[in-house]
Design an enzyme around this catalytic site. Sequence first.
Site, PDB file in Angstrom:
ATOM      1  N   GLU A   1      42.192  39.832  43.893  1.00  0.00           N
ATOM      2  CA  GLU A   1      41.880  40.582  42.671  1.00  0.00           C
ATOM      3  C   GLU A   1      41.001  39.718  41.760  1.00  0.00           C
ATOM      4  OE1 GLU A   1      44.538  43.767  40.962  1.00  0.00           O
ATOM      5  OE2 GLU A   1      44.790  42.279  39.401  1.00  0.00           O
TER       6      GLU A   1
ATOM      7  N   HIS B   1      54.947  34.186  66.913  1.00  0.00           N
ATOM      8  CA  HIS B   1      55.306  35.139  67.966  1.00  0.00           C
ATOM      9  C   HIS B   1      54.635  36.480  67.743  1.00  0.00           C
ATOM     10  CE1 HIS B   1      58.253  32.295  69.529  1.00  0.00           C
ATOM     11  NE2 HIS B   1      58.385  31.951  68.250  1.00  0.00           N
TER      12      HIS B   1
HETATM   13  O1  F6P Z   1      46.281  46.694  39.971  1.00  0.00           O
HETATM   14  C1  F6P Z   1      45.621  46.577  38.784  1.00  0.00           C
HETATM   15  C2  F6P Z   1      46.451  45.986  37.692  1.00  0.00           C
HETATM   16  O2  F6P Z   1      45.758  46.194  36.500  1.00  0.00           O
HETATM   17  C3  F6P Z   1      46.752  44.509  37.908  1.00  0.00           C
HETATM   18  O3  F6P Z   1      45.745  43.677  37.508  1.00  0.00           O
HETATM   19  C4  F6P Z   1      47.995  44.351  37.109  1.00  0.00           C
HETATM   20  O4  F6P Z   1      48.655  43.171  37.421  1.00  0.00           O
HETATM   21  C5  F6P Z   1      48.740  45.596  37.501  1.00  0.00           C
HETATM   22  O5  F6P Z   1      47.737  46.575  37.578  1.00  0.00           O
HETATM   23  C6  F6P Z   1      49.834  46.013  36.569  1.00  0.00           C
HETATM   24  O6  F6P Z   1      49.376  46.248  35.276  1.00  0.00           O
HETATM   25  P1  F6P Z   1      50.367  46.344  34.066  1.00  0.00           P
HETATM   26  O7  F6P Z   1      51.038  45.052  33.893  1.00  0.00           O
HETATM   27  O8  F6P Z   1      49.529  46.709  32.887  1.00  0.00           O
HETATM   28  O9  F6P Z   1      51.373  47.427  34.377  1.00  0.00           O
END
Ligand code: F6P
Length: 548
Positions: free
Chosen positions: A350, A381
Amino acid sequence: MTAAAAWQQLEAEGRRLERRHLRELFATEPDRFDRLHRVFADRLLVDVSKQRIDAQALAALWAFARARDVGGAIARLFAGAHVNVTEDRPALHMALRARPEDRFLADGEDATAAVWAVRRRMEAFVDAVHAGEVRGATGERLTDVVHIGIGGSELGPRAVCRALAPWGELRLRPHFVANVDPQALALVLRACDPARTLVVVVSKTFTTQETMANARAARRWLVERLGEAAVAHHFVAVSSALERVRAFGIPEDRSFGFRAWVGGRFSLWGPVGLVIALAYGNRAFAELLEGARAMDQHVRTAPLEDNLAVLLALVELWNRDVLGLPTRVVVPYDSTLADLVFHLQQLEMESNGKSVTVAGEPVGRPTVPVVWGSPGTDGQHAYFQMLHQGTDVVPVEILVAAQSRVADDGRHRMLVANALAQAEALAFGREDAEAIKEMERAGLAPEVIARLLPHRRFAGNRPSTVLLVRRFDPWTLGALLALYEHKVAVLGALWGINSFDQFGVELGKQLAGRLLEELAGRLQPERHDSSTNGLMAMVRRWGGDGEG
Ligand code: F6P
């Protein structure tokens, strides 16, 4: 030297080393291990000697790091510069693990003081739960904590909780729910007594679809069993959007905030990690943070040549951009580190899964590799066949501890032996003569030997890094996790990209919102592409109408 000239030098080193086998490099450089390993705090050893580099290539990598001003990038990160340029803010997660006397400034605000104000409340809350001063609505002691969050609001704490399982005394049983699949929450709640369960809703934005849907479902579960008034006793929230937390009905004294300059995937060190302290105590949590802080100090002050984050980042750059290897497999030889791989996937992919520079120009070379993996020896394995004899070369990252954390009858030694043997086998393979001898000893006829030889050949020259720790205690785990965070930031500087935003996750979320409305019948089905139309039609036919 300009970055372009340093890059050309690197490419030349790549061509020079292309045809050299690790066997040859080890044979001609007797001091190879000495030159290509580093020890941190007498607790962590990083050995990159089985990477396909040598001292000269490493010097070229350091020159490239200098040309890309990696030292300056590290200094700017710690100084609270707006390294997250697209969101115009610092990335100051290091302040979460600072001691009160450490100084971090975020846009003129004393970041350390802001962190400690919350940390003290967190610690008091955890102590009160453990002492039985904070109890459930019916007066029962709390025994289980259900952490609801996703992505950075779940992966780090989950990885740490699992990794600390053999360590401290378990105070509350931790459970994690990330997936919006209703089964995820249902299966966790089935094992919990509502009167003894604390629900911690963790979301930086407090808008994430999956988390909010699961939080509402958990709230219904509690209210149906203990009544509306129980919510105040059984729910806690962690977020940087505290007004949304209030709107959800969680009171201020049960809310723990953090600042926008803490990115989700870097957030486990603050209140997002509340579940860790609830499960294993404030002390284990504090040790985790101390280990991370020690790593911060190392990364901030060590010269480039001794800097572990720089070393790991440069090795990754070498494998990805010079040797053109598209993936890296992480194999912790510790069953409790299984979830570390998922955490690293988010942390690395990310952060650095970007194709444009901070200036919006194409990066011009491959960025983050695919990160995958699972614990050893299980992986041996499953996919290790491919690692040893497949057509793709995959750099392997092995993590292993010299000491076991549980009473050991010799199986931990087996684990260590396997970890080191794999790195050895990958690097050196097996010469044909040796394979032939082995088959002769087994009494095979010469024509059988000739037929089998290509199948039994181990070409070797497959790179690996070994991260050997004394043991996976909270301190070491904290240092290790912080090391990976800094490696990510250094790679960001090397590629010239912003490691701290994640716009790539947005389009899918938006489209899911639209499709959800259509599936729920609140919006007329739109004409999508023929594939999406066809799949939606079949979902409606097989799944029935409505949200369920
Ligand atoms: O998957 C995208 C994202 O924005 C991540 O970067 C983040 O950690 C996650 O969603 C959860 O976001 P939040 O903490 O705002 O719920």
